[in-house]
Design a protein around this motif. Structure first.
Motif, PDB file in Angstrom:
ATOM      1  N   THR A  48       4.944   5.289   2.560  1.00  0.00           N
ATOM      2  CA  THR A  48       4.635   6.674   2.198  1.00  0.00           C
ATOM      3  C   THR A  48       5.847   7.253   1.502  1.00  0.00           C
ATOM      4  N   THR A  56       0.862  -1.189   0.000  1.00  0.00           N
ATOM      5  CA  THR A  56       0.000   0.000   0.000  1.00  0.00           C
ATOM      6  C   THR A  56       0.894   1.232   0.000  1.00  0.00           C
ATOM      7  N   VAL A  57       0.843   1.976  -1.119  1.00  0.00           N
ATOM      8  CA  VAL A  57       1.713   3.144  -1.254  1.00  0.00           C
ATOM      9  C   VAL A  57       0.848   4.402  -1.280  1.00  0.00           C
ATOM     10  N   ASN A  58       1.106   5.297  -0.361  1.00  0.00           N
ATOM     11  CA  ASN A  58       0.338   6.543  -0.238  1.00  0.00           C
ATOM     12  C   ASN A  58      -1.165   6.263  -0.224  1.00  0.00           C
ATOM     13  N   GLY A  59      -1.543   5.186   0.463  1.00  0.00           N
ATOM     14  CA  GLY A  59      -2.957   4.884   0.667  1.00  0.00           C
ATOM     15  C   GLY A  59      -3.585   4.004  -0.394  1.00  0.00           C
ATOM     16  N   THR A  60      -2.854   3.702  -1.475  1.00  0.00           N
ATOM     17  CA  THR A  60      -3.423   2.864  -2.532  1.00  0.00           C
ATOM     18  C   THR A  60      -2.707   1.522  -2.568  1.00  0.00           C
ATOM     19  N   ALA A  61      -3.457   0.431  -2.551  1.00  0.00           N
ATOM     20  CA  ALA A  61      -2.853  -0.906  -2.608  1.00  0.00           C
ATOM     21  C   ALA A  61      -2.435  -1.224  -4.034  1.00  0.00           C
ATOM     22  N   SER A  83       2.917  -4.242   3.587  1.00  0.00           N
ATOM     23  CA  SER A  83       3.240  -3.048   4.382  1.00  0.00           C
ATOM     24  C   SER A  83       2.652  -1.782   3.774  1.00  0.00           C
ATOM     25  N   GLU A  84       2.738  -0.724   4.565  1.00  0.00           N
ATOM     26  CA  GLU A  84       2.317   0.603   4.106  1.00  0.00           C
ATOM     27  C   GLU A  84       3.558   1.442   3.847  1.00  0.00           C
ATOM     28  N   ASN A 116       5.827   1.407   7.019  1.00  0.00           N
ATOM     29  CA  ASN A 116       5.018   1.287   8.239  1.00  0.00           C
ATOM     30  C   ASN A 116       5.330   2.417   9.224  1.00  0.00           C
TER      31      ASN A 116
END
Lengths: 155, 289
Positions: free
Chosen positions: A74, A8-13, A71-72, A54
């Protein structure tokens, strides 16, 4: 052997099939076309490739994309809310915290993490926090000022 | 820079991870935080055919007061050790050294187990754990053993670990009352690796040094106890003259394997080891109260 990952990058999977040796920095730039993350030294020192994994600042040239599975992340593209910059971005704008701009995405991502850990850093703490980010133009003065201004704006 | 190709496994249990290591014995490397291994792979100094990533296994990241001592899970990061109140109060040199490893980003990823398993000749943590004492817990698919830290570092980038073992925990002993600790390093300003670093754990009772463990990193091929220095300290009142005389012997154990590279000559490393031995021992004595 390819491995399927979802990050998930900048809120988009994003789901993609990648070679295990693909670095997170290259996944962001070449697969997702998010070229705000820069690659400077490629040897874990300069910090231009810093992103949040994360919520923690990491050097994305020293993480395999497969390690970020689930992971997330940003990146610098994920900081602004529409036309509204984050305090750190605004600080770099107002204090002219850059010259060529190559190190700037990494500087900003490290500064975001630093201020999250320590919202009121002294100048010395800001400089210590930037130990893993190199700038070859500015001499750091305006970068330190920019982060100080961001801390003030966040209070 | 691109690493060689490898097959990747991300087991979620230790049993799975150790089974993979047994199945691919000799071919597989363990990937922990990756901040020593990945740079070596990019330089093609390491080209493992298989990586077993232990980052998805729950329960390897903890700092726990166990009986007398403290147990640290192998995936505990430098940042977690630097900011832990248990480590700060019981092993101040470990908290301090952890806060001085590389930079903020590296400290978020690098782990105590990875640092020990990699055994970089300029790593900070191997010398600090050697000065504290204690042991490394290593597990295979079938069994688990404790390796005393004094027998763990074997040679350049080489430890007593077998290639089917994973470090699960580091056990640190309780330090006696009247013990002070300190780590002093002279670092490369770019990488923050130790050109030389000295860790000292000194116990003072009735004005006399009753126990001393001093370990040196950066100067030789691996983290090494400075036993001659320790012998001079033990049984004496640690006056500045005694500390200086002891520190003069701090590089004696590494003199056959001294590093010499673009960062420092062998002679300079010996001198800086002595300088930082004085600093570390003095600070440990001051902390002992």
């Amino acid at each position: 052997m390819s491995t399927e990952i979802t990050v998930t990058v900048n809120g988009t999977a994003h789901t993609a099939s990648v070679e295990p040796r693909l670095l997170l920095a290259h996944f962001l730039r070449d697969v997702l076309d998010l070229t705000g993350t820069h690659i400077g030294c490629d040897t874990s020192q300069c910090g231009a490739c810093t992103v949040h994994l994360n919520g923690e600042a990491v050097k994305s040239c020293t993480v395999f994309a497969v390690q970020a599975n689930g992971s997330e992340v940003t990146t610098v593209e994920g900081l602004a809310d529409g036309d509204s910059y984050s305090h750190v971005q605004q600080g770099f704008w107002d204090e002219h915290g850059l010259q060529c701009g190559f190190c700037t995405p990494g500087m900003i991502m490290t500064a975001e993490a630093l201020l999250k850990q320590n919202p009121n850093p002294s100048e010395e703490e800001i400089r210590a926090g930037l130990a893993g980010n190199y700038c070859r133009c500015t001499g750091y003065q305006n970068i330190v000022n920019a982060i100080g201004a961001a801390a003030k704006a966040g209070r | 820079m691109v690493t060689s190709s490898f097959d990747y496994f991300a087991p979620t249990t230790l049993d799975e991870a150790t089974s993979l290591l047994s199945r691919y014995r000799g071919e597989a490397k363990v990937l922990a935080g990756g901040h020593s291994l990945i740079p070596m792979m990019k330089l093609r100094l390491a080209e493992p055919g298989i990586l077993v990533d232990i980052g998805q296994i729950d329960g390897l990241s903890y700092i726990r007061e166990d009986g007398d001592g403290v147990s640290i899970g192998s995936m505990t990061t430098y940042r977690e050790m630097a900011t832990s109140s248990v480590i700060q109060s019981r092993y101040p040199l470990l908290a301090d050294a952890s806060s001085k490893v590389a930079d903020l980003q590296v400290r978020n990823r690098g782990t105590i187990g990875g640092s020990l398993a990699h055994s970089d000749p300029a790593g900070d943590i191997p010398a600090v754990v050697l000065a504290i004492g204690g042991s490394v817990v290593a597990r295979t698919r079938r069994s688990s053993r404790e390796i005393a830290i004094d027998r763990f570092q074997v040679d350049l980038l080489t430890t007593a670990l077998h290639d089917n073992e994973i470090i699960t925990e580091i056990k640190l002993p309780s330090l006696a009352a009247g013990t002070g600790t300190a780590y002093s390093k002279f670092h490369n300003p770019a990488s923050h690796y130790a050109i030389t670093g000295v860790a000292a754990v000194v116990t003072i009772s009735g004005g006399v040094c009753t126990e001393a463990r001093v370990a040196v990193t950066g100067a030789g091929d691996k983290a090494t106890r400075a036993r001659r220095t320790e012998r001079i300290l033990r049984g004496k009142e640690l006056t500045p003259a005694v500390i200086r005389r002891a520190a003069e012997r701090a590089a004696a154990e590494v003199e056959d394997t001294l590093n010499e590279d673009i960062h420092a000559t062998a002679e300079y490393r010996v001198h800086m080891t002595q300088v930082h031995a004085v600093k570390a021992i003095e600070a440990a004595v001051a902390a002992a109260g």
